[in-house]
Design a protein around this motif. Structure first.
Motif, PDB file in Angstrom:
ATOM      1  N   ILE A 321      22.774  14.454 -22.805  1.00  0.00           N
ATOM      2  CA  ILE A 321      23.932  15.086 -22.160  1.00  0.00           C
ATOM      3  C   ILE A 321      24.113  16.533 -22.596  1.00  0.00           C
ATOM      4  O   ILE A 321      25.055  17.206 -22.178  1.00  0.00           O
ATOM      5  N   GLY A 322      23.226  17.028 -23.440  1.00  0.00           N
ATOM      6  CA  GLY A 322      23.284  18.421 -23.832  1.00  0.00           C
ATOM      7  C   GLY A 322      24.303  18.689 -24.918  1.00  0.00           C
ATOM      8  O   GLY A 322      24.824  17.776 -25.572  1.00  0.00           O
ATOM      9  N   GLU A 323      24.601  19.947 -25.102  1.00  0.00           N
ATOM     10  CA  GLU A 323      25.526  20.365 -26.153  1.00  0.00           C
ATOM     11  C   GLU A 323      26.228  21.638 -25.725  1.00  0.00           C
ATOM     12  O   GLU A 323      26.009  22.159 -24.626  1.00  0.00           O
ATOM     13  N   GLY A 324      27.104  22.132 -26.581  1.00  0.00           N
ATOM     14  CA  GLY A 324      27.819  23.368 -26.285  1.00  0.00           C
ATOM     15  C   GLY A 324      29.079  23.135 -25.479  1.00  0.00           C
ATOM     16  O   GLY A 324      29.390  22.013 -25.082  1.00  0.00           O
ATOM     17  N   SER A 325      29.796  24.223 -25.227  1.00  0.00           N
ATOM     18  CA  SER A 325      31.063  24.158 -24.504  1.00  0.00           C
ATOM     19  C   SER A 325      30.834  24.464 -23.023  1.00  0.00           C
ATOM     20  O   SER A 325      30.246  25.489 -22.679  1.00  0.00           O
ATOM     21  N   HIS A 326      31.293  23.555 -22.157  1.00  0.00           N
ATOM     22  CA  HIS A 326      31.126  23.704 -20.715  1.00  0.00           C
ATOM     23  C   HIS A 326      32.494  23.875 -20.059  1.00  0.00           C
ATOM     24  O   HIS A 326      33.397  23.068 -20.290  1.00  0.00           O
ATOM     25  N   HIS A 327      32.640  24.925 -19.244  1.00  0.00           N
ATOM     26  CA  HIS A 327      33.911  25.218 -18.591  1.00  0.00           C
ATOM     27  C   HIS A 327      33.902  24.631 -17.183  1.00  0.00           C
ATOM     28  O   HIS A 327      33.038  24.975 -16.366  1.00  0.00           O
ATOM     29  N   LEU A 328      34.871  23.762 -16.898  1.00  0.00           N
ATOM     30  CA  LEU A 328      34.930  23.100 -15.603  1.00  0.00           C
ATOM     31  C   LEU A 328      35.843  23.872 -14.642  1.00  0.00           C
ATOM     32  O   LEU A 328      36.798  24.525 -15.060  1.00  0.00           O
ATOM     33  N   PRO A 329      35.568  23.792 -13.336  1.00  0.00           N
ATOM     34  CA  PRO A 329      36.302  24.587 -12.345  1.00  0.00           C
ATOM     35  C   PRO A 329      37.789  24.242 -12.282  1.00  0.00           C
ATOM     36  O   PRO A 329      38.191  23.095 -12.507  1.00  0.00           O
ATOM     37  N   VAL A 330      38.588  25.254 -11.979  1.00  0.00           N
ATOM     38  CA  VAL A 330      40.010  25.078 -11.703  1.00  0.00           C
ATOM     39  C   VAL A 330      40.226  25.378 -10.224  1.00  0.00           C
ATOM     40  O   VAL A 330      39.305  25.807  -9.535  1.00  0.00           O
ATOM     41  N   ARG A 331      41.459  25.142  -9.727  1.00  0.00           N
ATOM     42  CA  ARG A 331      41.688  25.371  -8.291  1.00  0.00           C
ATOM     43  C   ARG A 331      43.079  25.978  -8.069  1.00  0.00           C
ATOM     44  O   ARG A 331      43.982  25.823  -8.889  1.00  0.00           O
ATOM     45  N   LEU A 332      43.196  26.658  -6.946  1.00  0.00           N
ATOM     46  CA  LEU A 332      44.451  27.286  -6.552  1.00  0.00           C
ATOM     47  C   LEU A 332      45.232  26.350  -5.639  1.00  0.00           C
ATOM     48  O   LEU A 332      44.683  25.806  -4.683  1.00  0.00           O
ATOM     49  N   VAL A 333      46.519  26.152  -5.938  1.00  0.00           N
ATOM     50  CA  VAL A 333      47.417  25.368  -5.082  1.00  0.00           C
ATOM     51  C   VAL A 333      48.477  26.316  -4.547  1.00  0.00           C
ATOM     52  O   VAL A 333      49.324  26.809  -5.298  1.00  0.00           O
ATOM     53  N   ILE A 334      48.434  26.594  -3.244  1.00  0.00           N
ATOM     54  CA  ILE A 334      49.309  27.603  -2.648  1.00  0.00           C
ATOM     55  C   ILE A 334      50.596  26.960  -2.153  1.00  0.00           C
ATOM     56  O   ILE A 334      50.570  25.969  -1.414  1.00  0.00           O
ATOM     57  N   ARG A 335      51.722  27.530  -2.586  1.00  0.00           N
ATOM     58  CA  ARG A 335      53.036  27.094  -2.104  1.00  0.00           C
ATOM     59  C   ARG A 335      53.851  28.334  -1.724  1.00  0.00           C
ATOM     60  O   ARG A 335      53.304  29.435  -1.570  1.00  0.00           O
ATOM     61  N   GLY A 336      55.152  28.160  -1.603  1.00  0.00           N
ATOM     62  CA  GLY A 336      55.992  29.198  -1.015  1.00  0.00           C
ATOM     63  C   GLY A 336      56.328  30.391  -1.882  1.00  0.00           C
ATOM     64  O   GLY A 336      56.957  31.332  -1.396  1.00  0.00           O
ATOM     65  N   SER A 337      55.928  30.408  -3.148  1.00  0.00           N
ATOM     66  CA  SER A 337      56.293  31.541  -3.999  1.00  0.00           C
ATOM     67  C   SER A 337      55.365  32.739  -3.820  1.00  0.00           C
ATOM     68  O   SER A 337      55.639  33.820  -4.340  1.00  0.00           O
ATOM     69  N   THR A 338      54.268  32.541  -3.074  1.00  0.00           N
ATOM     70  CA  THR A 338      53.376  33.683  -2.801  1.00  0.00           C
ATOM     71  C   THR A 338      53.173  33.909  -1.305  1.00  0.00           C
ATOM     72  O   THR A 338      52.841  35.023  -0.901  1.00  0.00           O
ATOM     73  N   ILE A 339      53.317  32.845  -0.510  1.00  0.00           N
ATOM     74  CA  ILE A 339      53.181  32.976   0.940  1.00  0.00           C
ATOM     75  C   ILE A 339      54.380  32.305   1.594  1.00  0.00           C
ATOM     76  O   ILE A 339      54.641  31.129   1.356  1.00  0.00           O
TER      77      ILE A 339
END
Length: 342
Positions: A321-339
């Motif tokens: 399974i390997g070694e080291g630190s792996h960064h997993l994806p995050v996601r954007l959730v759009i609601r009414g405070s920006t659009i």
């Protein structure tokens, strides 16, 4: 491809089956052990390859199924934390109801208690251990002498020989700024939590990189102090008084963002018409009850938990399974405070 004739005189291995089916060893293992995330057609191809090669689980190197107890340990340092629960839920989803017994231990941030729980888990002969930290700062490794696979989730191990899975906070900071820029915002400020936290610094670094690529920088110095609504209200009020022309605020947590929304309302700023606000964590009880509902970055913690469990499965099955630190994806959730919602 490996033909059955090539296998004459020796027992087929899991690696042979994987090559013959044209899949990875991990996929072959999942298919033969009837675990999820394998398409029906792929599973059928692996099963057919195993049959053609006369492969049986007992032929796995060192008897991969021998001596298993069907138990896995989940060792956490903050069971009550709101980040821990979704990770643990994701891990338990991957383990499957009734197929793997899970021993859950809460060390409450105490190193001595953690060692006690570790000894207890090993005495129960667990097949693997997932260590879940309370924040994304590196934590001390359990060491390299543990006789079962160990995967670190959320908080990475400080030993690069360990395998660690953690959310990509740098990418999250970039994603937040890219969204604000796509909404036409150009005068963006930043309010976040404790500056000593890796999460705060990583999100800030990603945000600055996205701004720099657009030829911009934050309006005013980023304001970092606490992960609280109270700090969000205080910092938001000060920021809007000092820089009334800002058109967006990237907040390092949803709690801080809720406080900024309060101050914006108190000072007569319309969100999102003339001020966009984005948070982080996608804590739904806060985000969906904000006025307006809060756009946020979701760290995909349940998926992180599922990934950690799958890596333990793979290691138990003899997959590297390997070694080291792996960064997993995050996601954007759009609601009414920006659009604005129409």
């Amino acid at each position: 491809m490996v033909s059955s004739g090539d296998m004459a005189g020796k027992a087929a291995t899991l690696s042979d089956v994987a090559r013959h089916a044209g899949v990875s060893i991990a996929t072959a293992s999942k298919a033969l052990n009837d675990r999820g995330d394998v398409a029906a057609a792929t599973k059928a191809r692996v099963v057919a390859a195993a049959a053609e090669l006369a492969f049986t689980p007992n032929a796995m190197a060192r008897g991969l199924l021998a001596g298993r107890t069907g138990t896995v340990g989940l060792l956490t340092s903050d069971l009550e934390g709101r980040f821990m629960i979704p990770i643990l839920m994701g891990a338990e989803d991957a383990f499957g109801a009734g197929r793997i017994n899970v021993f859950l231990c809460d060390a409450r941030g105490d190193a001595i208690r953690e060692q006690h729980h570790l000894k207890e888990l090993l005495s129960r002969r667990v097949d693997g251990i997932i260590v879940v930290g309370r924040q994304t700062d590196p934590r001390p490794s359990l060491g390299q002498d543990i006789p079962v696979p160990v995967v670190y989730a959320y908080a990475p191990s400080d030993d690069p020989r360990d395998l660690s899975l953690t959310p990509d906070n740098y990418a999250g900071g970039r994603l937040a700024i890219e969204h604000l820029l796509s909404c036409g915002r150009r005068r963006i400020a930043h309010i976040s939590g404790e500056p000593s936290y890796a999460a705060a610094q990583d999100r800030l670094a990603g945000a600055r990189a996205a701004l720099a690529e657009a030829g911009l920088e934050f309006v005013g110095a980023p304001m970092l102090s606490e992960w609280t609504e109270h700090w969000g209200r205080d910092a938001g009020a000060l920021l809007l008084q000092r820089h009334p022309d800002i058109d967006a605020v990237f907040c390092g947590s949803d709690q801080i963002a809720r406080g900024v929304l309060d101050s914006a309302r108190d000072l007569g700023r319309s969100v999102p018409d003339d001020l966009a606000v984005i948070g982080y964590d996608n804590w739904e009880v806060l985000a969906t009850n904000a006025r307006p509902e809060l756009t946020s970055i979701d760290a995909n913690l349940q998926q992180l938990g599922r990934q950690a469990a799958q890596r333990v499965f793979d290691a138990i099955d003899g997959v590297d399974i390997g070694e080291g630190s792996h960064h997993l994806p995050v996601r954007l959730v759009i609601r009414g405070s920006t659009i604005a919602r129409r």
